[in-house]
Design a protein around this motif. Structure first.
Motif, PDB file in Angstrom:
ATOM      1  N   THR A 116      -2.583  -9.999   1.776  1.00 42.49           N
ATOM      2  CA  THR A 116      -2.014  -8.875   2.519  1.00 42.49           C
ATOM      3  C   THR A 116      -0.559  -8.645   2.115  1.00 42.49           C
ATOM      4  OG1 THR A 116      -1.219 -10.297   4.293  1.00 42.49           O
ATOM      5  CG2 THR A 116      -3.429  -9.396   4.539  1.00 42.49           C
ATOM      6  N   MET A 117      -0.036  -7.521   2.569  1.00 46.45           N
ATOM      7  CA  MET A 117       1.361  -7.193   2.331  1.00 46.45           C
ATOM      8  C   MET A 117       2.271  -8.239   2.975  1.00 46.45           C
ATOM      9  SD  MET A 117       3.203  -3.720   3.564  1.00 46.45           S
ATOM     10  CE  MET A 117       3.508  -4.284   5.224  1.00 46.45           C
ATOM     11  N   ALA A 118       1.870  -8.722   4.149  1.00 39.00           N
ATOM     12  CA  ALA A 118       2.696  -9.682   4.877  1.00 39.00           C
ATOM     13  C   ALA A 118       2.877 -10.983   4.092  1.00 39.00           C
ATOM     14  CB  ALA A 118       2.077  -9.967   6.244  1.00 39.00           C
ATOM     15  N   ASP A 119       1.891 -11.344   3.249  1.00 46.25           N
ATOM     16  CA  ASP A 119       2.035 -12.537   2.409  1.00 46.25           C
ATOM     17  C   ASP A 119       3.317 -12.477   1.608  1.00 46.25           C
ATOM     18  OD1 ASP A 119      -0.314 -13.653   3.187  1.00 46.25           O
ATOM     19  OD2 ASP A 119      -1.468 -13.003   1.448  1.00 46.25           O
ATOM     20  N   LEU A 269       2.001   1.667   0.972  1.00 42.62           N
ATOM     21  CA  LEU A 269       0.760   1.823   1.725  1.00 42.62           C
ATOM     22  C   LEU A 269      -0.027   0.524   1.673  1.00 42.62           C
ATOM     23  CD1 LEU A 269      -0.502   5.334   0.584  1.00 42.62           C
ATOM     24  CD2 LEU A 269       0.362   4.711   2.837  1.00 42.62           C
ATOM     25  N   PRO A 270      -0.300  -0.085   2.814  1.00 45.24           N
ATOM     26  CA  PRO A 270      -0.943  -1.400   2.789  1.00 45.24           C
ATOM     27  C   PRO A 270      -2.293  -1.404   2.087  1.00 45.24           C
ATOM     28  CG  PRO A 270      -0.474  -0.673   5.053  1.00 45.24           C
ATOM     29  CD  PRO A 270       0.040   0.374   4.158  1.00 45.24           C
ATOM     30  N   HIS A 271      -3.086  -0.338   2.229  1.00 47.09           N
ATOM     31  CA  HIS A 271      -4.414  -0.395   1.611  1.00 47.09           C
ATOM     32  C   HIS A 271      -4.337  -0.238   0.107  1.00 47.09           C
ATOM     33  CE1 HIS A 271      -3.882   3.910   2.062  1.00 47.09           C
ATOM     34  NE2 HIS A 271      -4.932   4.153   1.322  1.00 47.09           N
ATOM     35  N   VAL A 272      -3.266   0.395  -0.386  1.00 52.29           N
ATOM     36  CA  VAL A 272      -3.074   0.462  -1.837  1.00 52.29           C
ATOM     37  C   VAL A 272      -2.568  -0.890  -2.345  1.00 52.29           C
ATOM     38  CG1 VAL A 272      -1.628   1.475  -3.633  1.00 52.29           C
ATOM     39  CG2 VAL A 272      -2.734   2.945  -1.951  1.00 52.29           C
ATOM     40  N   LEU A 273      -1.615  -1.481  -1.610  1.00 45.96           N
ATOM     41  CA  LEU A 273      -1.072  -2.776  -2.023  1.00 45.96           C
ATOM     42  C   LEU A 273      -2.173  -3.831  -2.085  1.00 45.96           C
ATOM     43  CD1 LEU A 273       2.236  -2.839   0.054  1.00 45.96           C
ATOM     44  CD2 LEU A 273       1.897  -2.173  -2.307  1.00 45.96           C
TER      45      LEU A 273
END
Lengths: 537, 115
Positions: A116-119, A269-273
């Protein structure tokens, strides 16, 4: 062939049964693929990141599939057909934005994160608070984006199936949501990725055929096409900037705000990342962005032709009056060109687009909740094997239901515009922290938290008090009147503000962050040491 | 590899601060930043020039060039073209100037006892 005549009956053009049959065939084929792809979904890396087994070109096509949402296809075609040149800005912003993703984010992110982005954002900062913040912004951005897609589904339904009443449309939105839940539950990231690859190929091919068709009708001369568009529209304004955004100083500022949000939103965008984690190496991540840029760029050139084509062959007034409004420009053009069969095909593709994008958003939101909130924060990284994926699956169902409810509420809004709001929130809440944590050594936890929450809250507050939500006949709540803020896109305020606050808050934190973690993050991000490779089965 | 906490292989064995201080890594960092920052800045500058022209100089954008194709449309398509060019340029640069040195550092680190 006169589309107007058919529209006068207030029923759908084309044949609803044919449309449903074509769409049903797509669902059937993709379901079989999803079931086959899901057989190897064992670990979290399988479920969230498809075992990191996709190649650059495959992932690039899937990124295009994720990115070329109903907003791009229906929304931009409609915006160009109705407001001409101003609609074109969406395409340009959506495309140029990929340079930010390519140059600053894609490879470094692939090298440092896992799911995830948060990682990435919490890598060298305090895990708990930063993860909670990043998961919150992920969920909010996904929610706005989902709203846009579901609103698009409602518009499409009203046009294609001749369901004028909101209750009937609501039922269809619910069916779309239920299908999406099954895709994501069963297929995980691998199944979702295949749906996106198939859909991207269909969408680009469909738009390509229509583009060549429109150009052929105009002797392959762009100028002739524009001439016809001007004739039908009755004004040459559609060729020039300013039809929508040139009416006042506020509108011009809104245009600038939109431009800023579009170009800075994509890389946040999280779903792109999350798609960058489905490939085995950073080099493949780079290749996938390059593929995505080519596919997306070519597609947006198509939409330019299609938008003006719709203006020329159907005319802005007819489009605006059609059920579904601006979003119906592309389907109406398909009908004008190839009758009910092409309309059925293009509509099925548009439906598939919504389905695939919604699936991609849902898996991102579910991964963020299960991985960041449940496994890392609630269980402090000690979740039992398998329980994280179980939580992710349950989250999928919850998000699906929320999306259905939100979609029914947002039914009728312009989808490109709703997506632009999601971009503004993403750019303000996520981008400053992504950039700072990758490139600024001194950046710290306080900076990250302040920046993310400032970006998130300022964007949402400005949207709530904007003309989008209240104070006009096209607002979400037309009866209320609390539009205290004149701009409909918050980007021009919230994005610089989040960068500034992140910088200031960083400077005020005395205690430095762990320098060892900073070294590790910088070395890993640039070299790929320790990055997780493909899972073997 | 699977459901454990967000940590990854090899990290405890690799001397990250040491690598970070090394000349090769500093060279890689410099090469990366000296490309991406200026190129991205230029690309964004060109994009915002376009947005501002469309917003505040619509008469200029409406100037016909050939037939009904006007300056605005050509600049818009020009944005698409420059995006493609920058993409290819970066790939060329990364393949030649970034990948070899990153690979060298990675091999050095893993040969040094990690994994």
């Amino acid at each position: 062939m006169a589309p107007t005549a058919l529209l006068d009956t207030a029923a759908s053009p084309g044949e609803p049964i044919l449309n449903i049959a074509i769409f049903g065939a797509f669902v059937l084929v993709t379901m079989i693929i999803v079931f086959r792809a899901s057989r190897n979904n064992k670990t979290a890396a399988d479920y969230y990141a498809a075992g990191r087994s996709f190649s650059g070109p495959q992932n690039g096509t899937a990124i295009a599939g994720d990115y070329l949402s109903a907003a791009s296809f229906l929304g931009i075609c409609g915006a160009i057909a109705l407001t001409g040149y101003d609609g074109f800005l969406y395409s340009i912003g959506f495309l140029v934005a990929w340079l930010v993703a390519l140059l600053l984010v894609a490879e470094l992110l692939r090298n440092t994160g896992r799911f995830t982005m948060a990682d990435v954002l919490s890598f060298r900062l305090k895990q708990r608070p930063v993860r909670i913040a990043a998961a919150t912004t992920t969920l909010v951005v996904c929610f706005f984006y989902l709203l846009a897609q579901m609103a698009g589904a409602g518009g499409l339904v009203s046009l294609l199936l001749g369901i004028p009443d909101k209750v009937g449309q609501g039922v269809v939105i619910a069916i779309v949501g239920a299908l999406m839940i099954i895709y994501v539950l069963v297929g995980g990231m691998k199944g979702t990725t295949w749906v996106q690859i198939i859909k991207a190929a269909l969408l680009i091919a469909g738009a390509g055929i229509m583009t060549v068709w429109v150009l052929a009708l105009n002797g392959f001369n762009l100028s002739t096409l524009l001439e016809h568009a001007v004739q039908t529209a009755g004004t040459s304004d559609i060729l020039n900037p300013g039809m929508k955004y040139g009416v006042s100083d506020v509108a011009r500022l809104d245009f600038l705000s939109l431009g800023l949000a579009l170009v800075l939103g994509t890389a946040a965008l999280p779903h792109v990342l999350m798609r960058f984690y489905t490939v085995p190496t950073a080099k493949e991540a780079r290749r996938s962005v390059v593929w995505a840029i080519w596919l997306i760029g070519i597609f947006y050139v198509f939409t330019l032709v299609l938008g003006y084509g719709a203006a020329a062959l159907i005319g802005p007034e007819t489009i605006a009056a059609a059920p579904g409004g601006a979003n119906s420009a592309a389907p109406l053009l398909a009908f004008a060109l190839g009758g009910p069969v092409l309309l059925g095909l293009i509509s099925a593709i548009a439906f598939a687009t919504i389905l695939a994008v919604v699936a991609g958003l849902t898996i991102t939101a579910a991964a963020s909740f299960a991985h960041d909130i449940y496994a890392s924060v609630m269980k402090k990284g000690k979740a039992e094997p398998g329980s994280e994926v179980r939580v992710a699956r349950r989250t999928v169902v919850v998000i699906g239901i929320v999306a259905i409810a939100g979609g029914i509420l947002a039914n009728g809004q312009n989808v490109a515009f709703l997506v632009a709001l999601a971009f503004a929130v993403a750019a303000a809440a996520n981008l400053p922290t992504i950039v700072y944590s990758l490139f600024w050594k001194r950046f710290n936890t306080r900076g990250a938290l302040w920046s993310m929450y400032t970006g998130l809250i300022s964007s949402i507050v400005l949207i709530v008090f904007s003309p989008v939500v209240s104070g006009g006949p096209t607002a979400m709540i037309p009866t209320a009147d609390f539009d205290l803020w004149p701009l409909s896109n918050p980007g021009i305020v919230s994005i610089p503000l989040a960068f500034l606050v992140g910088w200031l808050a960083t400077l005020t934190q005395r205690a430095p962050e762990d320098p060892g973690k900073q070294s590790e993050m910088e070395v890993r991000s640039l070299t790929g040491i320790g990055a997780e490779g493909a899972t073997q089965h | 590899m699977g459901d454990e906490a967000p940590t990854s292989v090899a990290e405890t064995d690799v001397d990250f601060p040491g690598i970070q201080r090394s000349e090769r890594f500093q060279e890689l960092r410099k090469r990366h930043r000296s490309f991406v920052f200026p190129v991205l800045a230029l690309a964004l500058l060109w994009y915002f020039a376009y947005v501002l022209l469309a917003g505040y100089a619509p008469e200029f954008m409406a100037t016909p060039v050939f037939g009904l194709v006007n300056v605005g449309l050509l600049i818009g398509l020009g944005q698409v073209a420059t995006t493609f060019i920058v993409t290819m340029w970066y790939v060329w640069y990364a393949n030649r100037r970034l990948d070899p040195i990153a690979e060298e550092i990675r091999d050095g680190a893993t040969a040094g006892g990690a994994r």
